[in-house]
Write a protein that holds these residues in place. Structure first.
Motif, PDB file in Angstrom:
ATOM      1  N   GLU A  45       0.832  -1.201   0.000  1.00 11.53           N
ATOM      2  CA  GLU A  45       0.000   0.000   0.000  1.00 11.53           C
ATOM      3  C   GLU A  45       0.865   1.248   0.000  1.00 11.53           C
ATOM      4  OE1 GLU A  45      -3.239   2.295   2.780  1.00 11.53           O
ATOM      5  OE2 GLU A  45      -3.370   0.106   2.653  1.00 11.53           O
ATOM      6  N   ASP A  46       1.921   1.251   0.823  1.00  7.36           N
ATOM      7  CA  ASP A  46       2.818   2.403   0.877  1.00  7.36           C
ATOM      8  C   ASP A  46       3.508   2.603  -0.474  1.00  7.36           C
ATOM      9  OD1 ASP A  46       4.282   4.525   2.322  1.00  7.36           O
ATOM     10  OD2 ASP A  46       6.011   3.209   1.935  1.00  7.36           O
ATOM     11  N   LYS A  47       3.925   1.511  -1.085  1.00  5.48           N
ATOM     12  CA  LYS A  47       4.600   1.600  -2.378  1.00  5.48           C
ATOM     13  C   LYS A  47       3.645   2.154  -3.439  1.00  5.48           C
ATOM     14  CE  LYS A  47       7.823  -0.891  -5.186  1.00  5.48           C
ATOM     15  NZ  LYS A  47       8.673  -2.049  -5.238  1.00  5.48           N
ATOM     16  N   TYR A  53       1.687   9.203  -6.034  1.00  6.53           N
ATOM     17  CA  TYR A  53       2.125  10.567  -5.741  1.00  6.53           C
ATOM     18  C   TYR A  53       3.279  10.987  -6.656  1.00  6.53           C
ATOM     19  CZ  TYR A  53       3.962  14.590  -3.204  1.00  6.53           C
ATOM     20  OH  TYR A  53       4.406  15.840  -2.880  1.00  6.53           O
ATOM     21  N   GLN A  54       4.323  10.163  -6.744  1.00 11.29           N
ATOM     22  CA  GLN A  54       5.535  10.549  -7.470  1.00 11.29           C
ATOM     23  C   GLN A  54       5.403  10.403  -8.982  1.00 11.29           C
ATOM     24  OE1 GLN A  54       8.479   8.077  -5.599  1.00 11.29           O
ATOM     25  NE2 GLN A  54       8.566   9.332  -3.761  1.00 11.29           N
ATOM     26  N   ASP A  55       4.929   9.257  -9.443  1.00  8.86           N
ATOM     27  CA  ASP A  55       4.911   8.997 -10.884  1.00  8.86           C
ATOM     28  C   ASP A  55       3.659   9.516 -11.572  1.00  8.86           C
ATOM     29  OD1 ASP A  55       7.365   7.138 -11.547  1.00  8.86           O
ATOM     30  OD2 ASP A  55       6.559   6.462  -9.630  1.00  8.86           O
ATOM     31  N   LEU A  62      -5.832   8.993  -1.611  1.00  8.41           N
ATOM     32  CA  LEU A  62      -6.872   8.105  -2.120  1.00  8.41           C
ATOM     33  C   LEU A  62      -7.129   6.982  -1.136  1.00  8.41           C
ATOM     34  CD1 LEU A  62      -5.646   7.793  -5.806  1.00  8.41           C
ATOM     35  CD2 LEU A  62      -7.417   9.288  -4.898  1.00  8.41           C
ATOM     36  N   GLU A  63      -8.378   6.565  -1.060  1.00 11.39           N
ATOM     37  CA  GLU A  63      -8.752   5.433  -0.217  1.00 11.39           C
ATOM     38  C   GLU A  63      -8.603   4.148  -1.012  1.00 11.39           C
ATOM     39  OE1 GLU A  63      -9.563   5.516   3.025  1.00 11.39           O
ATOM     40  OE2 GLU A  63      -9.136   7.660   2.942  1.00 11.39           O
ATOM     41  N   PHE A  64      -8.043   3.133  -0.414  1.00 12.14           N
ATOM     42  CA  PHE A  64      -7.923   1.824  -1.048  1.00 12.14           C
ATOM     43  C   PHE A  64      -8.949   0.887  -0.435  1.00 12.14           C
ATOM     44  CE2 PHE A  64      -3.268   3.035  -1.484  1.00 12.14           C
ATOM     45  CZ  PHE A  64      -3.428   3.469  -2.782  1.00 12.14           C
ATOM     46  N   GLY A  65      -9.448  -0.008  -1.199  1.00  5.56           N
ATOM     47  CA  GLY A  65     -10.422  -0.973  -0.716  1.00  5.56           C
ATOM     48  C   GLY A  65     -11.673  -0.895  -1.568  1.00  5.56           C
ATOM     49  N   ASN A  66     -12.679  -1.566  -1.139  1.00  6.14           N
ATOM     50  CA  ASN A  66     -13.920  -1.614  -1.891  1.00  6.14           C
ATOM     51  C   ASN A  66     -14.779  -0.415  -1.529  1.00  6.14           C
ATOM     52  OD1 ASN A  66     -15.895  -2.495  -3.568  1.00  6.14           O
ATOM     53  ND2 ASN A  66     -16.574  -4.193  -2.285  1.00  6.14           N
ATOM     54  N   GLY A  71     -11.641   7.071  -6.469  1.00  8.97           N
ATOM     55  CA  GLY A  71     -10.948   8.070  -7.274  1.00  8.97           C
ATOM     56  C   GLY A  71     -10.482   7.499  -8.597  1.00  8.97           C
ATOM     57  N   LYS A  72     -11.157   6.449  -9.088  1.00  5.20           N
ATOM     58  CA  LYS A  72     -10.765   5.773 -10.322  1.00  5.20           C
ATOM     59  C   LYS A  72     -10.615   6.749 -11.477  1.00  5.20           C
ATOM     60  CE  LYS A  72     -13.792   3.904 -12.892  1.00  5.20           C
ATOM     61  NZ  LYS A  72     -14.283   3.613 -14.184  1.00  5.20           N
ATOM     62  N   ASN A  73     -11.594   7.631 -11.658  1.00  6.76           N
ATOM     63  CA  ASN A  73     -11.524   8.541 -12.809  1.00  6.76           C
ATOM     64  C   ASN A  73     -10.315   9.450 -12.726  1.00  6.76           C
ATOM     65  OD1 ASN A  73     -13.825   7.484 -13.971  1.00  6.76           O
ATOM     66  ND2 ASN A  73     -15.158   8.838 -12.809  1.00  6.76           N
ATOM     67  N   MET A  74     -10.016   9.935 -11.539  1.00  7.76           N
ATOM     68  CA  MET A  74      -8.852  10.792 -11.360  1.00  7.76           C
ATOM     69  C   MET A  74      -7.586  10.004 -11.682  1.00  7.76           C
ATOM     70  SD  MET A  74      -7.401  12.635  -7.885  1.00  7.76           S
ATOM     71  CE  MET A  74      -9.004  12.526  -7.176  1.00  7.76           C
ATOM     72  N   VAL A  75      -7.522   8.776 -11.215  1.00  9.05           N
ATOM     73  CA  VAL A  75      -6.341   7.942 -11.447  1.00  9.05           C
ATOM     74  C   VAL A  75      -6.223   7.604 -12.934  1.00  9.05           C
ATOM     75  CG1 VAL A  75      -5.258   5.728 -10.940  1.00  9.05           C
ATOM     76  CG2 VAL A  75      -6.341   7.016  -9.106  1.00  9.05           C
ATOM     77  N   LYS A  76      -7.327   7.220 -13.562  1.00  7.91           N
ATOM     78  CA  LYS A  76      -7.286   6.884 -14.982  1.00  7.91           C
ATOM     79  C   LYS A  76      -6.861   8.091 -15.821  1.00  7.91           C
ATOM     80  CE  LYS A  76      -8.755   3.715 -16.981  1.00  7.91           C
ATOM     81  NZ  LYS A  76      -8.006   2.716 -17.688  1.00  7.91           N
ATOM     82  N   ARG A  77      -7.401   9.268 -15.514  1.00 12.27           N
ATOM     83  CA  ARG A  77      -7.023  10.474 -16.267  1.00 12.27           C
ATOM     84  C   ARG A  77      -5.553  10.793 -16.079  1.00 12.27           C
ATOM     85  NH1 ARG A  77     -10.532  14.485 -13.881  1.00 12.27           N
ATOM     86  NH2 ARG A  77     -11.843  12.846 -13.195  1.00 12.27           N
ATOM     87  N   ALA A  78      -5.034  10.561 -14.880  1.00 17.95           N
ATOM     88  CA  ALA A  78      -3.625  10.855 -14.607  1.00 17.95           C
ATOM     89  C   ALA A  78      -2.709   9.833 -15.260  1.00 17.95           C
ATOM     90  CB  ALA A  78      -3.381  10.899 -13.099  1.00 17.95           C
ATOM     91  N   GLY A  79      -3.264   8.768 -15.805  1.00 15.78           N
ATOM     92  CA  GLY A  79      -2.464   7.759 -16.494  1.00 15.78           C
ATOM     93  C   GLY A  79      -1.665   8.336 -17.647  1.00 15.78           C
ATOM     94  N   LYS A  80      -2.113   9.462 -18.202  1.00 19.80           N
ATOM     95  CA  LYS A  80      -1.361  10.094 -19.301  1.00 19.80           C
ATOM     96  C   LYS A  80       0.045  10.498 -18.845  1.00 19.80           C
ATOM     97  CE  LYS A  80      -3.085  14.792 -18.604  1.00 19.80           C
ATOM     98  NZ  LYS A  80      -4.161  14.726 -17.642  1.00 19.80           N
ATOM     99  N   ASN A  81       0.232  10.701 -17.543  1.00 15.09           N
ATOM    100  CA  ASN A  81       1.558  11.041 -17.023  1.00 15.09           C
ATOM    101  C   ASN A  81       2.526   9.865 -17.117  1.00 15.09           C
ATOM    102  OD1 ASN A  81       0.756  13.663 -16.316  1.00 15.09           O
ATOM    103  ND2 ASN A  81      -0.034  12.954 -14.353  1.00 15.09           N
ATOM    104  N   LEU A  82       1.994   8.681 -17.396  1.00 16.05           N
ATOM    105  CA  LEU A  82       2.833   7.479 -17.487  1.00 16.05           C
ATOM    106  C   LEU A  82       3.233   7.172 -18.926  1.00 16.05           C
ATOM    107  CD1 LEU A  82       0.823   5.224 -15.017  1.00 16.05           C
ATOM    108  CD2 LEU A  82       2.845   6.623 -14.543  1.00 16.05           C
TER     109      LEU A  82
END
Length: 167
Positions: A45-47, A53-55, A62-66, A71-82
């Motif tokens: 989880e820490d990793k 945060y970094q990449d 963000l909360e992890f779990g069910n 925050g899926k949409n935020m994470v998916k949109r930020a995927g462009k940074n990868l």
């Protein structure tokens, strides 16, 4: 008797479609992060939090779990940074949906190269707001891949210890 068999076959197909729909709904907020190196006895989880945060440059906690507020949409949109890295973030789907999507990916790539408006929702591909259909027996059209060579894929290892206490 034939009519009963046909009705049962129709019911089976309907139930299978409903099952796949329920699987999709239950996996809706599941994200699969790939390319993150794994080390023995690490705090996953820490990793993952550090990676987000970094990449991905997401500063929100963000909360992890069910949880529906994952925050899926935020994470998916930020995927462009990868882009240009060996990392990836994908939504999880049942195997039946993945198989259908696999047939649509080459079409999607080709249409994006043509600057078409392309949207893939579950197992439905829309190009310029029109639904694209692919027959079940049609094999995906493969294009030569120009992705960087990745190191050998690691075997899947659970992030939780076995029930008998071993990790």
């Amino acid at each position: 008797m034939k009519e009963k068999i046909d009705n049962l076959e129709e019911d089976k197909c309907m139930l299978n479609d409903k099952l796949i729909d329920m699987q999709c709904r239950s996996m809706k907020y599941n994200l699969i992060f790939s390319g993150i190196e794994e080390h023995r006895d690490e705090d996953c989880e820490d990793k993952l939090r550090r990676f987000i945060y970094q990449d991905m440059r997401i500063e929100h906690r963000l909360e992890f779990g069910n949880v529906h507020r994952f925050g899926k949409n935020m994470v998916k949109r930020a995927g462009k940074n990868l882009k240009g890295t060996h990392y990836g973030v994908n939504q999880q789907f049942p195997a039946e949906i993945e198989e259908k999507r696999r047939k649509l990916y080459p079409i999607m790539k080709a249409e994006r190269k043509n600057n078409s408006k392309v949207v893939l929702i579950r197992d439905k591909l829309y190009v310029n707001d029109e639904l694209v259909t692919v027959s079940n027996d049609e094999a995906p059209r493969e294009e030569p891949r120009q992705t960087p060579i990745r190191p050998k894929k690691r075997s899947r290892v659970s992030s939780t210890p076995d029930r008998d206490g071993h990790s």
